[in-house]
Motif scaffolding. Structure first.
Motif, PDB file in Angstrom:
ATOM      1  N   ASN A  88     -33.215 -48.774 -74.800  1.00 14.30           N
ATOM      2  CA  ASN A  88     -32.671 -47.499 -75.280  1.00 14.30           C
ATOM      3  C   ASN A  88     -33.519 -46.342 -74.767  1.00 14.30           C
ATOM      4  O   ASN A  88     -33.766 -45.361 -75.463  1.00 14.30           O
ATOM      5  CB  ASN A  88     -32.593 -47.496 -76.815  1.00 14.30           C
ATOM      6  N   ALA A  89     -33.986 -46.476 -73.511  1.00 13.89           N
ATOM      7  CA  ALA A  89     -34.836 -45.450 -72.905  1.00 13.89           C
ATOM      8  C   ALA A  89     -33.982 -44.309 -72.365  1.00 13.89           C
ATOM      9  O   ALA A  89     -32.964 -44.536 -71.714  1.00 13.89           O
ATOM     10  CB  ALA A  89     -35.666 -46.059 -71.777  1.00 13.89           C
ATOM     11  N   THR A  90     -34.431 -43.091 -72.619  1.00 11.34           N
ATOM     12  CA  THR A  90     -33.652 -41.888 -72.281  1.00 11.34           C
ATOM     13  C   THR A  90     -34.094 -41.315 -70.933  1.00 11.34           C
ATOM     14  O   THR A  90     -34.468 -40.145 -70.823  1.00 11.34           O
ATOM     15  CB  THR A  90     -33.826 -40.836 -73.385  1.00 11.34           C
ATOM     16  N   THR A  91     -34.063 -42.154 -69.893  1.00  9.46           N
ATOM     17  CA  THR A  91     -34.504 -41.717 -68.572  1.00  9.46           C
ATOM     18  C   THR A  91     -33.526 -40.700 -67.979  1.00  9.46           C
ATOM     19  O   THR A  91     -32.323 -40.768 -68.218  1.00  9.46           O
ATOM     20  CB  THR A  91     -34.630 -42.913 -67.621  1.00  9.46           C
ATOM     21  N   ASP A  92     -34.066 -39.784 -67.183  1.00  8.28           N
ATOM     22  CA  ASP A  92     -33.243 -38.781 -66.508  1.00  8.28           C
ATOM     23  C   ASP A  92     -32.963 -39.153 -65.057  1.00  8.28           C
ATOM     24  O   ASP A  92     -32.043 -38.619 -64.445  1.00  8.28           O
ATOM     25  CB  ASP A  92     -33.947 -37.418 -66.547  1.00  8.28           C
ATOM     26  N   ASP A  93     -33.784 -40.031 -64.495  1.00  9.56           N
ATOM     27  CA  ASP A  93     -33.598 -40.429 -63.105  1.00  9.56           C
ATOM     28  C   ASP A  93     -34.194 -41.817 -62.933  1.00  9.56           C
ATOM     29  O   ASP A  93     -35.177 -42.171 -63.594  1.00  9.56           O
ATOM     30  CB  ASP A  93     -34.304 -39.427 -62.172  1.00  9.56           C
ATOM     31  N   PHE A  94     -33.583 -42.598 -62.049  1.00 13.15           N
ATOM     32  CA  PHE A  94     -34.086 -43.929 -61.684  1.00 13.15           C
ATOM     33  C   PHE A  94     -34.189 -43.931 -60.176  1.00 13.15           C
ATOM     34  O   PHE A  94     -33.180 -43.852 -59.476  1.00 13.15           O
ATOM     35  CB  PHE A  94     -33.119 -45.019 -62.165  1.00 13.15           C
ATOM     36  N   ILE A  95     -35.418 -43.978 -59.678  1.00  8.02           N
ATOM     37  CA  ILE A  95     -35.622 -43.876 -58.236  1.00  8.02           C
ATOM     38  C   ILE A  95     -35.886 -45.242 -57.616  1.00  8.02           C
ATOM     39  O   ILE A  95     -36.522 -46.096 -58.239  1.00  8.02           O
ATOM     40  CB  ILE A  95     -36.782 -42.907 -57.903  1.00  8.02           C
ATOM     41  N   ARG A  96     -35.355 -45.424 -56.422  1.00  9.26           N
ATOM     42  CA  ARG A  96     -35.629 -46.632 -55.644  1.00  9.26           C
ATOM     43  C   ARG A  96     -36.261 -46.189 -54.324  1.00  9.26           C
ATOM     44  O   ARG A  96     -35.769 -45.263 -53.688  1.00  9.26           O
ATOM     45  CB  ARG A  96     -34.336 -47.410 -55.378  1.00  9.26           C
ATOM     46  N   THR A  97     -37.331 -46.879 -53.914  1.00 10.24           N
ATOM     47  CA  THR A  97     -38.011 -46.436 -52.692  1.00 10.24           C
ATOM     48  C   THR A  97     -37.225 -46.784 -51.428  1.00 10.24           C
ATOM     49  O   THR A  97     -37.631 -46.400 -50.331  1.00 10.24           O
ATOM     50  CB  THR A  97     -39.432 -47.024 -52.603  1.00 10.24           C
ATOM     51  N   THR A  98     -36.113 -47.489 -51.568  1.00  9.93           N
ATOM     52  CA  THR A  98     -35.252 -47.758 -50.411  1.00  9.93           C
ATOM     53  C   THR A  98     -34.202 -46.661 -50.220  1.00  9.93           C
ATOM     54  O   THR A  98     -33.402 -46.746 -49.295  1.00  9.93           O
ATOM     55  CB  THR A  98     -34.546 -49.125 -50.571  1.00  9.93           C
ATOM     56  N   GLU A  99     -34.201 -45.653 -51.074  1.00  7.89           N
ATOM     57  CA  GLU A  99     -33.210 -44.571 -50.946  1.00  7.89           C
ATOM     58  C   GLU A  99     -33.582 -43.629 -49.792  1.00  7.89           C
ATOM     59  O   GLU A  99     -34.761 -43.434 -49.484  1.00  7.89           O
ATOM     60  CB  GLU A  99     -33.153 -43.749 -52.239  1.00  7.89           C
ATOM     61  N   ASP A 100     -32.548 -43.019 -49.207  1.00  6.85           N
ATOM     62  CA  ASP A 100     -32.757 -42.063 -48.107  1.00  6.85           C
ATOM     63  C   ASP A 100     -33.640 -40.899 -48.536  1.00  6.85           C
ATOM     64  O   ASP A 100     -34.489 -40.423 -47.773  1.00  6.85           O
ATOM     65  CB  ASP A 100     -31.411 -41.527 -47.593  1.00  6.85           C
ATOM     66  N   ARG A 101     -33.429 -40.400 -49.776  1.00  8.00           N
ATOM     67  CA  ARG A 101     -34.214 -39.237 -50.224  1.00  8.00           C
ATOM     68  C   ARG A 101     -35.704 -39.569 -50.228  1.00  8.00           C
ATOM     69  O   ARG A 101     -36.546 -38.705 -49.982  1.00  8.00           O
ATOM     70  CB  ARG A 101     -33.757 -38.767 -51.607  1.00  8.00           C
ATOM     71  N   HIS A 102     -36.022 -40.841 -50.496  1.00 10.78           N
ATOM     72  CA  HIS A 102     -37.430 -41.213 -50.564  1.00 10.78           C
ATOM     73  C   HIS A 102     -38.029 -41.359 -49.165  1.00 10.78           C
ATOM     74  O   HIS A 102     -39.160 -40.924 -48.929  1.00 10.78           O
ATOM     75  CB  HIS A 102     -37.595 -42.511 -51.360  1.00 10.78           C
ATOM     76  N   ARG A 103     -37.286 -41.952 -48.263  1.00 13.96           N
ATOM     77  CA  ARG A 103     -37.776 -42.062 -46.889  1.00 13.96           C
ATOM     78  C   ARG A 103     -38.065 -40.658 -46.332  1.00 13.96           C
ATOM     79  O   ARG A 103     -39.105 -40.426 -45.704  1.00 13.96           O
ATOM     80  CB  ARG A 103     -36.745 -42.771 -46.014  1.00 13.96           C
ATOM     81  N   THR A 104     -37.166 -39.746 -46.597  1.00 13.46           N
ATOM     82  CA  THR A 104     -37.349 -38.354 -46.131  1.00 13.46           C
ATOM     83  C   THR A 104     -38.632 -37.755 -46.694  1.00 13.46           C
ATOM     84  O   THR A 104     -39.412 -37.123 -45.971  1.00 13.46           O
ATOM     85  CB  THR A 104     -36.141 -37.496 -46.567  1.00 13.46           C
ATOM     86  N   ALA A 105     -38.862 -37.951 -47.994  1.00 11.10           N
ATOM     87  CA  ALA A 105     -40.052 -37.387 -48.648  1.00 11.10           C
ATOM     88  C   ALA A 105     -41.330 -38.011 -48.101  1.00 11.10           C
ATOM     89  O   ALA A 105     -42.312 -37.305 -47.818  1.00 11.10           O
ATOM     90  CB  ALA A 105     -39.965 -37.593 -50.159  1.00 11.10           C
TER      91      ALA A 105
END
Length: 517
Positions: A88-105
């Protein structure tokens, strides 16, 4: 900056070479309680979790199962997303390091470090633990009788020789020590701060930040033969999720620096030495705090797959109840210390504090109101000193909770509310409303109103820890859903006399041992 004060907090991103266990649940739960508390206190909260999906260990795990690394990480990452929902965690974002946004960063951060002269190409020869995805000096290793060298974590190490890019970590020894001195609460608890300072004072070597012996990771910009070191990749997630490399974006401007990175003590060094050094080298302010919590044992034994005593969070929720597990894990030990998950201990907390103290107070008060006050909020008369004493204690608990929560002292925050609960139980016994029913009905109504008000405070304050159970208690007090924040405590949200109340129902049943078949 206008509007509510921002509060950005993060779990570590969890490594996907295995399924989630009690340690992952603990970190996410602590962050969720923190996030819920700050939201109720009027903050603009952003709560991040996610998965770390690159590195040699993941590549090997995927190969062992005969599948591609992306398919492997897709499956295992989903398990961690599911755990956050189950908690029941109220997270606002779940990031995966395989995402394009992460490779860019990651590549943008690398290019910034390279442009500033903080990364150079050389060759690496040294000991590397695949399990830890970490390099170790000879002086840090131990030897088994058979000659096998092991890292401090117990992981076997292998000798690695390959071309590598290096980050000039040695140049950041004094700036890091200055950071720790300037901000004494940057690392908590205090024992962990001292540990990190000793490590940095011992001298820092330049850090190898690329590998050429595997392919599963973020390619080094301009040199595809190299993959970025998994920790430089992983740590960058915290800024990826708020828009980096666009440091002028509303998201980045609002939420960075992060208020709190919550981590297990085993990854303290990465977050308090490497990460602030990377950030400072890139001209970015480090986070405000890194808090390293302890580990859990199982009935006094170290948890390990070889012993077969790994604790499955889902089994705990099924056995004891989700809110009961949430309560126990933050109540049982001072946050930052190691804790033991013992059946006897959690049953003691459930039956002693939740059922006997909190549950019993709620049931007694609501049942008497239902029976003697026309099933509606009583109409109080003039208040006596004992009434003011309980109401003042209830109203004062928030400030004590704030002080504790701002140090991540969850057990103290909970205790500050239980002080009010115990005071409420003493008050009800001394005032004896069941006697007043015949001798002084008006006084009985006042006593029951004061008790209902104390319960309203308790339920609002304990929402971060036990959101479902406290939601049910507030429902029984007919507190509207939009009147359950800390701003509604005290006079602002007083119960309205004559408001009809639903039929009382127990919130915390006692735990009864299942009978042996």
């Amino acid at each position: 900056m206008s509007g509510p004060k921002p509060y950005y907090l993060t779990t570590p991103i969890y490594y996907v070479n295995d399924k989630p266990h009690i340690g992952h649940a603990y970190t996410t739960l602590a962050c969720d309680v923190m996030a819920r508390f700050k939201r109720l206190d009027g903050f603009d909260v952003r709560f991040l979790t996610g998965t770390d999906e690159h590195g040699q260990k993941v590549e090997k795990s995927a190969q062992a199962q005969g599948i591609e690394p992306q398919a492997f990480t897709d499956r295992v990452s989903a398990n961690f997303r599911d755990l956050a929902q189950a908690l029941n965690a109220t997270t606002d974002d779940f990031i995966r390091t395989t995402e394009d946004r992460h490779r860019t960063a990651c590549q943008a951060l690398w290019q910034r470090l390279m442009a500033e002269g903080h990364i150079y190409l050389d060759s690496y020869a040294g000991w590397y633990a695949v399990r830890d995805e970490a390099f170790y000096a000879e002086s840090e290793l131990t030897k088994d009788p058979d000659g096998t060298r092991r890292a401090p974590s117990g992981a076997p190490v292998e000798w690695v020789e390959e071309p590598s890019y290096f980050f000039r970590l040695s140049a950041w020894q004094q700036p890091l020590l200055d950071l720790y001195a300037r901000r004494p609460d940057f690392i908590l608890p205090e024992s962990r701060r001292n540990e990190v300072i000793r490590f940095v004072e011992g001298g820092l070597q330049d850090l190898s930040v690329s590998r050429t012996t595997f392919r599963w990771g973020v390619p080094v910009p301009g040199d595809d033969a190299h993959i970025m070191y998994v920790w430089l990749d992983a740590l960058t997630n915290y800024i990826t999720a708020i828009g980096y490399p666009d440091t002028d974006s509303d998201l980045f401007q609002r939420y960075w620096p992060a208020a709190l990175h919550m981590v297990g003590k085993d990854i303290l060094r990465f977050h308090t030495v490497y990460w602030p050094a990377f950030l400072m080298a890139a001209g970015i302010e480090p986070a405000q705090r890194v808090f390293a919590h302890g580990w859990w044992t199982n009935e006094g034994q170290k948890i390990s797959k070889s012993l077969g005593n790994v604790i499955d969070p889902y089994e705990l929720f099924e056995t004891y109840g989700l809110d009961q597990v949430r309560y126990f894990m933050l109540r049982e030990v001072p946050f930052g210390n190691d804790g033991d998950f013992a059946h006897r201990a959690i049953v003691g907390r459930i039956n002693g504090e939740l059922a006997n103290e909190l549950g019993n107070l709620g049931q007694r008060v609501l049942s008497m109101i239902a029976k003697n006050c026309n099933a509606s909020v009583p109409t109080p008369g003039s208040l006596e000193p004992a009434d003011h004493e309980l109401l003042d204690a209830a109203a004062g608990a928030l400030e004590a909770m704030r002080r504790a929560m701002d140090r991540q002292a969850f057990h103290e925050a909970i205790e500050s509310v239980f002080t009010v609960i115990r005071q409420g139980n003493v008050y009800v016994d001394r005032q004896a409303p069941w006697v007043l029913r015949k001798s002084d009905p008006a006084r009985m109504a006042t006593v029951l109103y004061v008790l209902a008000e104390a319960l309203r405070h308790v339920a609002i304050l304990l929402q971060p820890v036990m959101p479902q159970a406290m939601g049910r208690l507030l429902d029984q007090l007919a507190v509207p859903e939009d009147r359950r924040t800390f701003a509604d405590l005290g006079e602002a949200g007083r119960l309205v006399p004559e408001t009809p109340l639903p039929k009382p129902e127990g919130v915390f049943p006692r735990y009864v041992e299942p009978e042996n078949e």
